[in-house]
Each structure stands twice: as structure tokens, then as C-alpha cells.
Design a protein around this motif. Structure first.
Motif, mmCIF file in Angstrom:
data_model
loop_
_atom_site.group_PDB
_atom_site.id
_atom_site.type_symbol
_atom_site.label_atom_id
_atom_site.label_comp_id
_atom_site.label_asym_id
_atom_site.label_seq_id
_atom_site.Cartn_x
_atom_site.Cartn_y
_atom_site.Cartn_z
ATOM 1 N N GLY A 89 41.826 24.170 40.947
ATOM 2 C CA GLY A 89 40.551 24.689 40.447
ATOM 3 C C GLY A 89 40.558 26.178 40.187
ATOM 4 N N LEU A 145 43.542 28.397 41.292
ATOM 5 C CA LEU A 145 44.698 28.320 40.409
ATOM 6 C C LEU A 145 44.463 29.142 39.136
ATOM 7 C CD1 LEU A 145 47.403 27.146 39.562
ATOM 8 C CD2 LEU A 145 46.204 25.077 38.821
ATOM 9 N N ARG A 146 43.278 28.972 38.576
ATOM 10 C CA ARG A 146 42.941 29.727 37.359
ATOM 11 C C ARG A 146 43.033 31.231 37.614
ATOM 12 N NH1 ARG A 146 40.638 26.299 33.483
ATOM 13 N NH2 ARG A 146 40.635 24.245 34.428
ATOM 14 N N ILE A 162 46.587 32.339 37.429
ATOM 15 C CA ILE A 162 47.099 32.300 36.061
ATOM 16 C C ILE A 162 46.477 33.416 35.215
ATOM 17 C CG2 ILE A 162 47.160 30.882 33.967
ATOM 18 C CD1 ILE A 162 47.850 28.529 35.805
ATOM 19 N N LEU A 176 48.494 36.426 35.739
ATOM 20 C CA LEU A 176 49.688 36.467 34.876
ATOM 21 C C LEU A 176 49.354 37.043 33.494
ATOM 22 C CD1 LEU A 176 51.334 32.976 35.571
ATOM 23 C CD2 LEU A 176 52.378 35.200 36.007
ATOM 24 N N ARG A 177 48.188 36.645 32.967
ATOM 25 C CA ARG A 177 47.775 37.146 31.649
ATOM 26 C C ARG A 177 47.489 38.655 31.716
ATOM 27 N NH1 ARG A 177 49.496 33.152 28.466
ATOM 28 N NH2 ARG A 177 48.045 31.454 28.141
ATOM 29 N N SER A 185 48.893 40.814 33.756
ATOM 30 C CA SER A 185 50.153 41.557 33.855
ATOM 31 C C SER A 185 50.847 41.627 32.495
ATOM 32 C CB SER A 185 51.073 40.963 34.926
ATOM 33 O OG SER A 185 51.751 39.827 34.454
ATOM 34 N N ALA A 186 50.781 40.542 31.717
ATOM 35 C CA ALA A 186 51.399 40.549 30.383
ATOM 36 C C ALA A 186 50.713 41.578 29.476
ATOM 37 C CB ALA A 186 51.336 39.158 29.758
ATOM 38 N N ARG A 217 37.938 29.288 30.228
ATOM 39 C CA ARG A 217 39.061 28.614 29.556
ATOM 40 C C ARG A 217 39.805 29.554 28.636
ATOM 41 N NH1 ARG A 217 38.315 22.451 27.582
ATOM 42 N NH2 ARG A 217 40.049 23.095 26.277
ATOM 43 N N ALA A 218 39.029 30.302 27.860
ATOM 44 C CA ALA A 218 39.645 31.168 26.859
ATOM 45 C C ALA A 218 40.355 32.368 27.481
ATOM 46 C CB ALA A 218 38.592 31.645 25.863
ATOM 47 N N ILE A 243 42.427 32.148 30.092
ATOM 48 C CA ILE A 243 43.665 31.770 30.776
ATOM 49 C C ILE A 243 44.872 32.043 29.904
ATOM 50 C CG2 ILE A 243 44.950 29.711 31.504
ATOM 51 C CD1 ILE A 243 42.285 28.860 32.840
#
Lengths: 219, 219
Positions: free
Chosen positions: A74, A77-78, A81, A84-85, A87-88, A216-217, A219
Motif C-alpha cells: 500500500g 510501498l508507494r 517508490i 526512487l523517483r 532521487s532520479a 498514481r501519477a 510514482i
């Protein structure tokens, strides 16, 4: 307050803050190098980008380990993730600062910016520095009011980008191809820097508030 | 053969393949629109980018659900996270095709490319189309020999990018500021398209072979 900022994930938050501070220093120095023809400072920005890449790798590893060890589902986890976005995007902002520094170094001892664009690019440097500091403030202080400032500074960067191109395309404008090339790309780099800042900001707001609307958008 | 391609994750692989096919069509049409002043085709590329964004969202959701439902660890987890990176890169390749189409549309009924650069940009269009088709082939056919072709085509794009800038900066080169701006950015977009293709390719090779060498940097 979302899970990323609970004790277990505080190292991850610390790493993201370290990345943001690194980006802030990089854009500050790259802007200074560009406006004052400082090749040494430009070289420093270029050399130090590898450090940012290394922190990104650490952040990404931490995210993978957090998922593997905690088996989150849920929103938890999001959250990881989304980390991660972030850091990128911060890594990409560092790349853009590096590209700006490369233009300063290449033009040295001349300025990369023609006199026609000194004012506009100076304003872009200021807005980029501001937006980078706000990202640091948002990650460290979690004051959501800062997010509105980031959107506003990105709007400023978009306007300056448009001004920069408009100036260049006015009837009778003359500059060397090298000057036009420099303005075309430098202006674009600052504009992209602002875009990434807004993306990072939206994701941090999501992490802090846990507001899943539009999640959602992100992630 | 790695986990992404086992039956359970085949839908994810199908979605990545669909994204790659979409990117291939987009760059094909954007290149055609650019070289033949076809504003209608350019408009189609621009309008259809939203579809790619929608598939990306689906892919990302699928990755999050796979992690939540299967609680993967180790290489399985890395595989899914690499899938997220591939979807982000393919989405960005679609954006670049869209940007190229925007130049074609803006210049219409004229060409966005000055005669001095027709040959170089035509070659960049060809190399970009080739690299996009190779990505599709790599995802669908898992023939790792294709990966070497992608690296080679990216090298071609880098060389053409350098040629494009060199031509523009030669003594005595004359063009309008708009033409120089167009070349500066279009050439950069094709070069970035190749960079992303190599990133996608390296990650797919990792997924197919499960070779963890250098895997950290792929996440």
C-alpha cells in the motif's frame, strides 16, 4: 505524516536531503561560474557531479533494501517508490547544473552569454538557486508552504525561458551562431531544472501529507 | 532468463513492449513530419503522446502491485524496479519525439531545418528510427545481439550531433537565429533519444540475462 519520515526510514530522508543540498551547491556554483567566467568553479561543479551520482546509488540501494526487508504494501510501498523517483530527478538536476558549468568552462575566458541575454540569464540563475534552496527547505523542514514557492519560481523560469527565446528571434537580432547555440541550450537547461524541481516538490508533498490524490501519477 | 519474463510477469513485459512500439511509431512519424513538412502527422504525434503516458501509468501500477502481492526480494525485486526505470525512459523517449514534432508543426509550411543540415538531420532521423525498432526487437525477441546495434546507433547519433554543431560553428556559417535554435535543440533531442535507448537496452539485457554485474547502477 508519512512513513518515509518515521525513524526507520530516516536515513533515506537524510540521503534525499543530502542530494538536494548537493544540487543546491551545484546550481549555485554553476550559475556563479557562468556569470563571472570562473572556469575553476565550473570545473569543480563538473568534477563533483560524480558524488551526487554516488549518493543516488546509495539511495536506490536503500529503497530496494527497505522493500526487501520490510515487505511494505500500500502507501508504505508507494512511499519508497516515490523516493526512487525523487532521487532520479535530483540526479538529473545535478546533471543540468553540470551541463551549465560545461558551457561556462568551454567559453572561458569569454562569457558564454551574449550581452543581450545577461539580464535574462542572471534572473534564471537567481530563480534556479532559489528553487534549489526551497527543495532543501521542503525536505529538511517539511513546510508545505514552500511548495507553492517552488511552483511560482518554476513559472518564473518558464517566463524567462520564453523571454530568452523571444529576444533571440526578434527582427534584427544579431549574434554569432555560438552565442545563439549557448542561449538556446542554457535557457533550456534552466527551464528543465525548474520542471524537475516541481516534480520533486509534488512528490515530497505526497510523502509528507500521505495525500494519495493524484498519487498514481507521482510514482 | 530472468523473472520479468516468467508467466506471472508477462503482462508487464507486454506493456513495456507496447510502450516501445509506441515510441517507435512516434519517432518514425516525428522524423517524417520534420523532413517532409507534414503538420498533420506532427499533430498526430503530439496528440498521441498522452497514450504513452497512460501506458506508463499502467506499467508503474503493475510494478507496485507485483511488489505488494508477491513480496519479492533480491533479484526478483530488482527486476521489477528495473522495469520502472525502463518505463520512465520510454516515456521520456516519447516526449522527445513529441518535442521534435512540435518543431515540425511550428515551422510549417516551412521546414524547421536549414538546407545546411538536411543531410545530418536526415541521418539522425534514420538512426533514431533504427534504434527505436531495435528496442522493440530486444524486448519482444530477447535477442541480445540487438543490444550491440543499439550502442552502435547511439554512437552514430553522438557523431551526427557533433557534426551538426560543428557545421553551425564553422567560420562563415550563416543562418537565422530561428534556424540555429532549431538545429541546436533538434540535434540535442535526437542525441538524448539515443542516450535513453542505450539506458533501456542495458536494463533489458540485465532483465533477460539476470547478470547482476553493474546491476546496482541500473536500478
Amino acid at each position: 505524516m508519512r512513513t518515509l519520515f518515521t525513524a526507520e526510514m530516516s536515513e533515506l530522508a537524510d540521503d534525499l536531503a543530502a542530494m538536494a543540498r548537493h544540487v543546491s551547491v551545484a546550481i549555485d556554483r554553476a550559475g556563479e561560474a557562468l556569470l563571472t567566467q570562473n572556469a575553476e568553479l565550473a570545473q569543480q561543479v563538473i568534477a563533483e557531479d560524480a558524488e551526487l551520482d554516488a549518493i543516488e546509488e546509495t539511495v536506490d540501494e536503500r529503497c530496494v533494501l527497505l522493500i526487501a526487508q520490510q515487505q511494505p504494501v500500500g502507501l508504505d510501498l508507494r512511499t519508497i517508490i516515490v523516493g526512487l523517483r525523487i532521487s532520479a530527478a535530483l540526479e538529473r538536476m545535478g546533471d543540468l547544473a553540470q551541463h551549465i558549468a560545461e558551457f561556462a568552462r568551454r567559453a572561458y575566458p569569454d562569457s558564454a552569454i551574449p550581452a543581450s541575454h545577461t539580464e535574462t540569464i542572471t534572473a534564471m540563475v537567481a530563480a534556479s538557486k532559489k528553487v534549489a534552496l526551497e527543495i532543501v527547505e521542503l525536505i529538511e523542514g517539511r513546510d508545505l508552504n514552500v511548495a507553492a514557492g517552488i511552483v511560482s519560481d518554476d513559472d518564473t523560469l518558464d517566463e524567462l525561458h520564453a523571454t530568452s527565446y523571444r529576444l533571440m528571434l526578434e527582427d534584427g537580432y544579431t549574434a554569432t551562431p555560438q552565442e545563439i547555440l549557448n542561449i538556446a541550450l542554457l535557457s533550456r537547461y534552466f527551464e528543465r531544472f525548474g520542471d524537475h524541481a516541481v516534480g520533486v516538490s509534488r512528490r515530497i508533498v505526497y510523502l509528507v501529507t500521505g495525500d494519495h490524490t493524484g498519487g498514481r501519477a507521482l510514482i
